[in-house]
Design a protein around this motif. Sequence first.
Motif, mmCIF file in Angstrom:
data_model
loop_
_atom_site.group_PDB
_atom_site.id
_atom_site.type_symbol
_atom_site.label_atom_id
_atom_site.label_comp_id
_atom_site.label_asym_id
_atom_site.label_seq_id
_atom_site.Cartn_x
_atom_site.Cartn_y
_atom_site.Cartn_z
ATOM 1 N N ASP A 1 0.774 -1.293 0.115
ATOM 2 C CA ASP A 1 0.241 0.002 0.241
ATOM 3 C C ASP A 1 0.776 1.348 -0.450
ATOM 4 N N PRO A 2 0.238 2.096 -1.532
ATOM 5 C CA PRO A 2 1.841 2.923 -0.820
ATOM 6 C C PRO A 2 1.460 4.779 -0.154
ATOM 7 N N GLY A 3 -0.091 4.252 0.399
ATOM 8 C CA GLY A 3 -0.811 5.123 0.912
ATOM 9 C C GLY A 3 -1.555 6.052 0.239
ATOM 10 N N PHE A 4 -1.308 7.665 0.386
ATOM 11 C CA PHE A 4 -2.304 8.787 -0.129
ATOM 12 C C PHE A 4 -1.296 9.238 -1.717
ATOM 13 N N PHE A 5 -0.182 8.561 -2.384
ATOM 14 C CA PHE A 5 0.560 8.956 -3.076
ATOM 15 C C PHE A 5 0.704 7.592 -4.171
ATOM 16 N N THR A 6 -1.046 7.097 -4.748
ATOM 17 C CA THR A 6 -0.884 6.090 -5.454
ATOM 18 C C THR A 6 0.022 6.656 -6.800
ATOM 19 N N VAL A 7 0.031 5.424 -7.608
ATOM 20 C CA VAL A 7 -0.236 5.975 -9.212
ATOM 21 C C VAL A 7 -0.296 6.543 -10.064
ATOM 22 N N GLU A 8 -1.541 7.068 -10.043
ATOM 23 C CA GLU A 8 -2.883 7.823 -10.740
ATOM 24 C C GLU A 8 -3.044 8.445 -9.742
ATOM 25 N N VAL B 1 -0.579 10.250 -8.951
ATOM 26 C CA VAL B 1 0.447 10.901 -9.083
ATOM 27 C C VAL B 1 0.511 11.095 -10.362
ATOM 28 N N LEU B 2 -0.300 10.742 -11.526
ATOM 29 C CA LEU B 2 -0.221 10.702 -12.505
ATOM 30 C C LEU B 2 -0.943 11.987 -12.234
ATOM 31 N N VAL B 3 -2.465 11.926 -11.893
ATOM 32 C CA VAL B 3 -2.836 13.549 -11.795
ATOM 33 C C VAL B 3 -1.983 14.925 -10.920
ATOM 34 N N ILE B 4 -1.578 14.788 -10.321
ATOM 35 C CA ILE B 4 -0.754 15.554 -9.989
ATOM 36 C C ILE B 4 0.316 16.466 -10.981
ATOM 37 N N LEU B 5 0.794 15.303 -11.648
ATOM 38 C CA LEU B 5 1.841 15.108 -12.850
ATOM 39 C C LEU B 5 0.982 16.378 -13.857
ATOM 40 N N ALA C 1 -0.801 21.225 -16.926
ATOM 41 C CA ALA C 1 -1.523 21.102 -17.638
ATOM 42 C C ALA C 1 -1.734 22.979 -17.160
ATOM 43 N N LEU C 2 -1.329 23.611 -15.607
ATOM 44 C CA LEU C 2 -0.285 25.060 -15.820
ATOM 45 C C LEU C 2 0.045 25.840 -16.032
ATOM 46 N N VAL C 3 1.058 24.786 -16.414
ATOM 47 C CA VAL C 3 2.369 25.111 -17.216
ATOM 48 C C VAL C 3 1.624 25.405 -18.906
ATOM 49 N N SER C 4 1.379 24.701 -19.472
ATOM 50 C CA SER C 4 -0.121 24.937 -20.480
ATOM 51 C C SER C 4 -0.775 26.437 -20.837
ATOM 52 N N VAL C 5 -0.730 26.584 -20.000
ATOM 53 C CA VAL C 5 -1.631 28.121 -20.020
ATOM 54 C C VAL C 5 -0.931 28.739 -19.602
ATOM 55 N N ALA D 1 -9.245 18.981 -17.623
ATOM 56 C CA ALA D 1 -9.823 17.581 -17.370
ATOM 57 C C ALA D 1 -10.122 16.423 -18.125
ATOM 58 N N VAL D 2 -9.992 16.753 -19.198
ATOM 59 C CA VAL D 2 -10.135 15.595 -20.112
ATOM 60 C C VAL D 2 -8.516 15.450 -20.718
ATOM 61 N N TRP D 3 -7.891 15.900 -19.932
ATOM 62 C CA TRP D 3 -6.188 15.244 -19.784
ATOM 63 C C TRP D 3 -6.398 14.435 -19.481
ATOM 64 N N ILE D 4 -6.517 14.307 -18.285
ATOM 65 C CA ILE D 4 -6.632 14.224 -17.027
ATOM 66 C C ILE D 4 -6.927 11.744 -17.167
ATOM 67 N N VAL D 5 -8.308 12.222 -17.860
ATOM 68 C CA VAL D 5 -9.635 11.699 -17.725
ATOM 69 C C VAL D 5 -7.744 10.362 -18.895
ATOM 70 N N THR D 6 -8.015 11.024 -19.788
ATOM 71 C CA THR D 6 -6.590 10.389 -20.973
ATOM 72 C C THR D 6 -5.734 9.520 -20.111
ATOM 73 N N VAL D 7 -5.192 10.611 -18.946
ATOM 74 C CA VAL D 7 -4.118 9.841 -18.749
ATOM 75 C C VAL D 7 -4.623 8.506 -17.839
ATOM 76 N N ILE D 8 -5.546 8.691 -17.237
ATOM 77 C CA ILE D 8 -5.927 7.512 -16.123
ATOM 78 C C ILE D 8 -6.494 6.714 -16.989
ATOM 79 N N ALA D 9 -7.076 6.570 -18.799
ATOM 80 C CA ALA D 9 -7.369 6.135 -19.270
ATOM 81 C C ALA D 9 -6.280 5.060 -20.016
#
Length: 497
Positions: free
Chosen positions: A43-50, A52-56, A61-65, A153-161
């Motif tokens: 168990d990785p605790g809070f920082f699961t792979v998904e 961490v991917l959402v955070i990244l 996305a903030l850098v893109s804006v 939001a679409v970007w995050i869905v794509t990463v998780i999928a």
Amino acid sequence: MTSSRVRRPHRIVVPTRNDPLLRRFTELIGGPLGRHSSPGTVDPGFFTVERVLVILTTIAALVSVLIKNPCRVNGWSTPQHFYMACYSDWPELFHSRGLADGVFPFLTEGAPFEYPVLLGLLAGATALLVPLAGSDQARALAYFDINAVLVAAVWIVTVIATARMTNRRPWDAAMIAVAPGIVLAGTINWDLWAVMLATLGMLSFARNRPVAAGIFIGLGTALKLYPLLILGAVLVLAIRSGKFRPLVLSTGAAAATWLVVNVPFMIKDFGGWQYFLTFTQDRGAGYSSVWFAYNEVAERLGWGEVGAEFINFWAFALFAAACAGIAVLGLTVARRPRMAQLVFLIVAAFILTNKVYSPQFVLWLVPLVALARPRWTSFLVWQLMEALHWWAIWMFLAKETSGGSSQNNLDSPYYVLAVVAHILATVYIMWRVVGDMVEPEYDVVRAVGADDPQGGPFDRAPDRWLLPWSTGSSTEQVASAEPRSYTSDDVPTKAAP
């Protein structure tokens, strides 16, 4: 008394162990993850792979804006939005296509829109969210910000999928989360919506749900054409495995979905509906396409330039030839290719032969590269060339469309070199993917006992039909690819960077 083997959780592949480039870049933080750790089973605790991917992805996305901030502050105007490399189609279309004045594509009479139906509806729906009060610049900014938030939001869905269809390699989705190409081009147009739908289609297929896959592919095709190309890979795998039911179900669902979206607008206003097709047919070579690069060279050397009719024929002919070659390869190599490998090759061939190459088309390929060849060295070299092209196109457009100061413009020879660089980088990735297909022992996805994580009903399927001159049947290869017991994430000795 019988004993049953207890199935243990799969250990995930750790990038700092598995990828030579990332392994070298972890020395400052203590080096690669230890061999006796057990990612995926502890168990990785809070920082699961998904998570961490959402955070990244959120940070990217903030850098893109932030890259678009010069235009967000000063407004989108020609040629400044080119010189500041913050151009976006959103504010441009908001004003030039009447979205700011209440025009709703495909619903408002006499308002043609040069995109497919679903994209037009998306453009119109987001325009309804813009406040009616305020200056033109403020309203254009609001339209950009609304679409940027939705795209994040679409970007995050794509990463998780993507992470959810990689079997033991969820960290490969980090390529999509931090891809420079998406950071730079993700807020130009609505292409990430089509990327998300195509990715969800592939995820559905990976989970052996061909009807759901077809629905997502149909929706994606109603927004951009390229998700339809996924079915080309399904066709090759169906022929090779003899499993045609997934092909029929996914193709039928895709066709039905596309018709449900399009037929009402075809009936309502056929001329407005087909404007996208006639616009595409009649336009000449688009910026950054191989055809436009040729015309730039031909103009300087006094050769004959090529027009729309010539390009239409040869773009289709070259793409058809490329698809035929990919099909022959898929039906010839000793081991059945993976779904992602075939989809990537088909989409890349379409991009390279097409009469148009918009800077945001790189978004189509990023998830496919992460699935087809998840090697960071190749990925970053390709992305560097795409970033070079991204900058070059704006400096060139400033000269072509605005007549800006010559000291700030990019002359055509340097622009053509940037176009050639991005083409060669894409061809390089294609070549490495073909190499993995011909010699599957170099394929890092299959190096950990997987066969085809995105293949769904084709995963571990034996061959039923091959071309007569093929190098052999993959039946033995599939049998040897059954899950094994791994104690570490060692890189195969033949794995190429």
